[in-house]
Motif scaffolding. Structure first.
Motif, PDB file in Angstrom:
ATOM      1  N   ILE A 240       0.700  -1.187  -0.031  1.00 27.48           N
ATOM      2  CA  ILE A 240      -0.037   0.336   0.111  1.00 27.48           C
ATOM      3  C   ILE A 240       0.792   1.247  -0.089  1.00 27.48           C
ATOM      4  O   ILE A 240       0.631   2.077  -0.511  1.00 27.48           O
ATOM      5  N   LEU A 241       1.958   1.197   0.807  1.00 28.54           N
ATOM      6  CA  LEU A 241       2.810   2.375   0.918  1.00 28.54           C
ATOM      7  C   LEU A 241       3.727   2.597  -0.290  1.00 28.54           C
ATOM      8  O   LEU A 241       3.650   3.791  -0.889  1.00 28.54           O
ATOM      9  N   ASN A 242       3.975   1.625  -0.994  1.00 30.22           N
ATOM     10  CA  ASN A 242       4.588   1.787  -2.129  1.00 30.22           C
ATOM     11  C   ASN A 242       3.707   2.119  -3.441  1.00 30.22           C
ATOM     12  O   ASN A 242       4.211   2.985  -4.201  1.00 30.22           O
ATOM     13  N   ALA A 243       2.330   1.708  -3.498  1.00 31.49           N
ATOM     14  CA  ALA A 243       1.445   2.064  -4.266  1.00 31.49           C
ATOM     15  C   ALA A 243       1.226   3.565  -4.149  1.00 31.49           C
ATOM     16  O   ALA A 243       1.096   4.399  -5.270  1.00 31.49           O
ATOM     17  N   GLY A 244       1.427   4.237  -3.012  1.00 30.15           N
ATOM     18  CA  GLY A 244       1.213   5.644  -2.926  1.00 30.15           C
ATOM     19  C   GLY A 244       2.404   6.456  -3.439  1.00 30.15           C
ATOM     20  O   GLY A 244       2.374   7.487  -3.496  1.00 30.15           O
ATOM     21  N   GLN A 245       3.381   5.625  -3.953  1.00 33.94           N
ATOM     22  CA  GLN A 245       4.691   6.441  -4.391  1.00 33.94           C
ATOM     23  C   GLN A 245       4.705   6.130  -5.717  1.00 33.94           C
ATOM     24  O   GLN A 245       6.043   6.352  -6.326  1.00 33.94           O
ATOM     25  N   ILE A 246       3.907   5.548  -6.320  1.00 38.39           N
ATOM     26  CA  ILE A 246       4.117   4.997  -7.811  1.00 38.39           C
ATOM     27  C   ILE A 246       4.551   6.399  -8.779  1.00 38.39           C
ATOM     28  O   ILE A 246       5.399   6.163  -9.517  1.00 38.39           O
ATOM     29  N   MET A 247       3.847   7.561  -8.536  1.00 40.21           N
ATOM     30  CA  MET A 247       4.137   8.661  -9.312  1.00 40.21           C
ATOM     31  C   MET A 247       5.329   9.268  -8.770  1.00 40.21           C
ATOM     32  O   MET A 247       5.562  10.516  -9.626  1.00 40.21           O
ATOM     33  N   ASN A 248       6.156   8.904  -7.934  1.00 40.89           N
ATOM     34  CA  ASN A 248       7.134   9.571  -7.233  1.00 40.89           C
ATOM     35  C   ASN A 248       8.569   8.992  -7.560  1.00 40.89           C
ATOM     36  O   ASN A 248       8.829   8.212  -6.796  1.00 40.89           O
ATOM     37  N   ILE A 249       8.984   9.322  -8.762  1.00 45.37           N
ATOM     38  CA  ILE A 249      10.305   8.439  -9.052  1.00 45.37           C
ATOM     39  C   ILE A 249      11.121   9.613  -8.540  1.00 45.37           C
ATOM     40  O   ILE A 249      11.018  10.836  -8.700  1.00 45.37           O
ATOM     41  N   GLY A 250      12.232   9.171  -7.842  1.00 47.12           N
ATOM     42  CA  GLY A 250      13.246   9.847  -7.291  1.00 47.12           C
ATOM     43  C   GLY A 250      13.953  10.945  -8.123  1.00 47.12           C
ATOM     44  O   GLY A 250      14.535  10.615  -9.243  1.00 47.12           O
ATOM     45  N   PHE A 251      14.002  12.043  -7.820  1.00 44.64           N
ATOM     46  CA  PHE A 251      14.442  13.228  -8.748  1.00 44.64           C
ATOM     47  C   PHE A 251      15.996  12.942  -8.891  1.00 44.64           C
ATOM     48  O   PHE A 251      16.761  13.021  -9.868  1.00 44.64           O
ATOM     49  N   ASP A 252      16.751  12.713  -7.808  1.00 47.86           N
ATOM     50  CA  ASP A 252      18.285  12.706  -7.607  1.00 47.86           C
ATOM     51  C   ASP A 252      18.681  11.783  -8.665  1.00 47.86           C
ATOM     52  O   ASP A 252      19.529  12.055  -9.630  1.00 47.86           O
ATOM     53  N   LYS A 253      18.419  10.333  -8.638  1.00 44.42           N
ATOM     54  CA  LYS A 253      19.086   9.560  -9.422  1.00 44.42           C
ATOM     55  C   LYS A 253      18.663   9.632 -10.788  1.00 44.42           C
ATOM     56  O   LYS A 253      19.630   9.307 -11.945  1.00 44.42           O
ATOM     57  N   ALA A 254      17.402   9.899 -11.095  1.00 49.56           N
ATOM     58  CA  ALA A 254      16.889  10.063 -12.560  1.00 49.56           C
ATOM     59  C   ALA A 254      17.784  11.362 -13.131  1.00 49.56           C
ATOM     60  O   ALA A 254      18.123  11.369 -14.229  1.00 49.56           O
ATOM     61  N   TYR A 255      17.915  12.257 -12.405  1.00 49.86           N
ATOM     62  CA  TYR A 255      18.561  13.498 -12.894  1.00 49.86           C
ATOM     63  C   TYR A 255      19.881  13.109 -13.485  1.00 49.86           C
ATOM     64  O   TYR A 255      20.433  13.706 -14.126  1.00 49.86           O
ATOM     65  N   LEU A 256      20.547  12.408 -12.294  1.00 47.51           N
ATOM     66  CA  LEU A 256      21.935  12.432 -12.411  1.00 47.51           C
ATOM     67  C   LEU A 256      22.331  11.409 -13.711  1.00 47.51           C
ATOM     68  O   LEU A 256      23.307  11.356 -14.150  1.00 47.51           O
ATOM     69  N   VAL A 301      -4.967   9.235  -4.797  1.00 45.72           N
ATOM     70  CA  VAL A 301      -5.997   8.315  -5.227  1.00 45.72           C
ATOM     71  C   VAL A 301      -5.633   6.921  -5.545  1.00 45.72           C
ATOM     72  O   VAL A 301      -6.295   5.788  -4.880  1.00 45.72           O
ATOM     73  N   LEU A 302      -4.168   6.585  -5.697  1.00 45.96           N
ATOM     74  CA  LEU A 302      -3.668   5.110  -5.713  1.00 45.96           C
ATOM     75  C   LEU A 302      -3.527   4.484  -4.673  1.00 45.96           C
ATOM     76  O   LEU A 302      -4.064   3.494  -4.498  1.00 45.96           O
ATOM     77  N   ILE A 303      -3.159   5.335  -3.397  1.00 48.63           N
ATOM     78  CA  ILE A 303      -3.016   4.659  -2.132  1.00 48.63           C
ATOM     79  C   ILE A 303      -4.290   4.462  -1.642  1.00 48.63           C
ATOM     80  O   ILE A 303      -4.620   3.542  -0.810  1.00 48.63           O
ATOM     81  N   THR A 304      -5.189   5.136  -1.827  1.00 45.79           N
ATOM     82  CA  THR A 304      -6.800   4.907  -1.450  1.00 45.79           C
ATOM     83  C   THR A 304      -7.350   3.883  -1.986  1.00 45.79           C
ATOM     84  O   THR A 304      -7.894   3.021  -1.421  1.00 45.79           O
ATOM     85  N   VAL A 305      -7.027   3.573  -3.281  1.00 50.92           N
ATOM     86  CA  VAL A 305      -7.649   2.537  -4.174  1.00 50.92           C
ATOM     87  C   VAL A 305      -7.020   1.248  -3.490  1.00 50.92           C
ATOM     88  O   VAL A 305      -7.785   0.258  -3.161  1.00 50.92           O
ATOM     89  N   VAL A 306      -5.667   1.047  -3.347  1.00 50.66           N
ATOM     90  CA  VAL A 306      -5.043  -0.001  -3.090  1.00 50.66           C
ATOM     91  C   VAL A 306      -5.432  -0.459  -1.445  1.00 50.66           C
ATOM     92  O   VAL A 306      -5.373  -1.654  -1.274  1.00 50.66           O
ATOM     93  N   ASN A 307      -5.411   0.561  -0.845  1.00 52.66           N
ATOM     94  CA  ASN A 307      -5.959   0.395   0.596  1.00 52.66           C
ATOM     95  C   ASN A 307      -6.947  -0.435   0.863  1.00 52.66           C
ATOM     96  O   ASN A 307      -7.361  -1.316   1.226  1.00 52.66           O
ATOM     97  N   PHE A 308      -8.213   0.316  -0.108  1.00 51.08           N
ATOM     98  CA  PHE A 308      -9.527  -0.421  -0.113  1.00 51.08           C
ATOM     99  C   PHE A 308      -9.552  -1.924  -0.631  1.00 51.08           C
ATOM    100  O   PHE A 308      -9.960  -2.532   0.024  1.00 51.08           O
TER     101      PHE A 308
END
Length: 319
Positions: A240-256, A301-308
Motif C-alpha cells: 500500500i505504501l509503495n502504491a502511494g509512491q508510484i508517481m514519485n520517481i526519485g529526482f536525484d537518481k533520474a536527474y544524475l 487516489v492510488l494509495i486509497t484504492v490499493v488500501n481499499f
C-alpha cells in the motif's frame, strides 16, 4: 467497564475532566511532543498554502497572495503539452517496473535468510546486501557510469572480450535506461528493505515449525505454509505504501543518470518539474506547482484504492 463508558458518554464534562487529569498527570510526555508538532506544522501544513500557485499566474512582484487567479489554465497547459504523454509514460514505466522487480525480492531474501541455519553465513549475506544501501546516489551513479563506459568500463571490456565487438553505450541508450535504473535500485535497496520482513519473521512461533516438521513437512513447505503467511500482513502494508509512491520517481537518481541521448526515457515528472520551475529561463513556478499537485493527487487516489482493495481481500489496511 461498560458502565463507565456509558457514564462518560452521558456526562461529557466528566469525560473532559478525566482527560484533563490524564494530561496533567503525564505532562512531561506532552512536552516532548511540542517540537515534533511544531516541525510538522511548519514543514508539512504551512507549505500547503503554496498549492494556490497551481491556480494562479505567479508574479514575483505581486507575491503569492497578490498574483492573479487563472483557474485550471496551468493544468490544461500541462495536459495539452507534448511532454505530458512522455513524462507520464516514463514515470509509470519506471514505477511499475521498480515495483514488480523490487517488491518481491526483499521478501524472498528475508525468507531465505530466515531459513539459513549457519549464523556466520547469514550475517555475511546480510552485511553484503545491506552495504550498498549506504552508498550515496551520486557515488552509485558514478560507479554505474564508470562500469558501463563503452571504452574503459569493466562490463564493456567483458563484452568486447567475449563478442570481439565494441560495446554499446548503454547509458546513452533510451531502451536500456529503465533496466539500469531499476536493477541498480534493487541491488542497492534489497538488503535494507528486507529488514522489516526479517523482523516480522522473528515473531514466528517455533512450535509451529516443530509441529510442521513432526507432520513431515519439508523446509520449503514450512517456509510456504508457516513463514510466508506470517509476513503477508506486513507485505500488504508495504505494498500500500509503495502504491502511494508510484508517481514519485526519485529526482536525484533520474536527474544524475540523464543525458541528451537518453532523455526520451529518463524525463520523469520530478525532473520535468525541476526544469520548468527552477532550471529554465522562465522559472514558471505556477506551472511547476500545478504539475506537482497533479502528481500528488494521483498518488493519493492510488494509495486509497490499493488500501481499499487490500482491506477487502485480506483485511489489512492503513486506514
Amino acid at each position: 467497564m461498560k458502565n463507565i463508558s456509558i457514564d462518560s458518554a452521558r456526562n461529557p464534562v466528566h469525560s473532559k475532566n478525566n482527560l484533563t487529569k490524564r494530561i496533567l498527570g503525564r505532562w512531561q510526555l506532552y512536552v516532548f511532543l511540542i517540537i515534533p508538532v511544531i516541525y510538522i506544522i511548519l514543514f508539512n501544513y504551512v507549505p500547503m498554502l503554496g498549492i494556490q500557485l497551481a491556480f494562479k499566474k505567479f508574479n514575483a512582484r505581486l507575491g503569492i497572495w497578490g498574483s492573479p487567479w487563472v483557474g485550471f489554465d496551468q493544468f490544461i497547459k500541462f495536459f495539452t503539452s507534448y511532454q505530458f504523454v512522455r513524462v507520464i509514460k516514463n514515470t509509470l514505466t519506471l514505477s511499475f517496473y521498480g515495483l514488480l522487480a523490487g517488491f518481491p525480492l526483499p521478501i524472498i531474501l528475508a525468507l531465505v535468510l530466515n531459513s539459513i541455519r549457519s549464523e556466520r553465513y547469514k550475517k555475511f549475506i546480510q552485511t553484503v546486501t545491506y552495504l550498498p544501501y549506504f552508498i550515496s546516489l551520486v557515488v552509485m551513479v558514478g560507479i554505474l557510469t564508470q562500469m558501463l563506459n563503452p571504452r574503459i568500463g569493466m562490463i564493456a571490456n567483458i563484452y568486447s572480450f567475449i563478442s570481439g565487438n565494441e560495446a554499446p553505450d548503454m547509458m546513452s541508450n533510451p531502451s536500456a535506461f529503465p533496466h539500469i535504473y531499476v536493477l541498480s535500485g534493487v541491488w542497492q535497496s534489497i538488503g535494507y528493505n528486507s529488514i522489516i520482513y526479517i523482523a516480522a519473521l522473528s515473531g514466528v512461533d517455533p512450535e509451529l515449525h516443530e509441529a510442521a516438521e513432526v507432520d513431515g513437512a519439508s523446509r520449503f513447505k514450512r517456509v510456504i505454509h508457516v513463514d510466508l503467511p506470517t509476513i503477508l500482513p506486513t507485505a500488504a502494508i508495504m505494498l500500500i505504501l509503495n502504491a502511494g509512491q508510484i508517481m514519485n520517481i526519485g529526482f536525484d537518481k533520474a536527474y544524475l543518470m540523464q543525458n541528451p541521448l537518453n532523455l526520451s526515457a529518463s524525463e520523469v515528472i520530478s525532473t520535468y518539474v525541476y526544469k520548468v520551475g527552477i532550471a529554465s529561463s522562465t522559472n514558471d513556478f505556477s506551472y511547476a506547482t500545478a504539475i506537482d499537485f497533479f502528481n500528488s493527487s494521483i498518488n493519493m487516489v492510488l494509495i486509497t484504492v490499493v488500501n481499499f482493495i487490500s482491506k477487502k481481500l485480506g483485511g489489512n489496511s492503513l486506514f
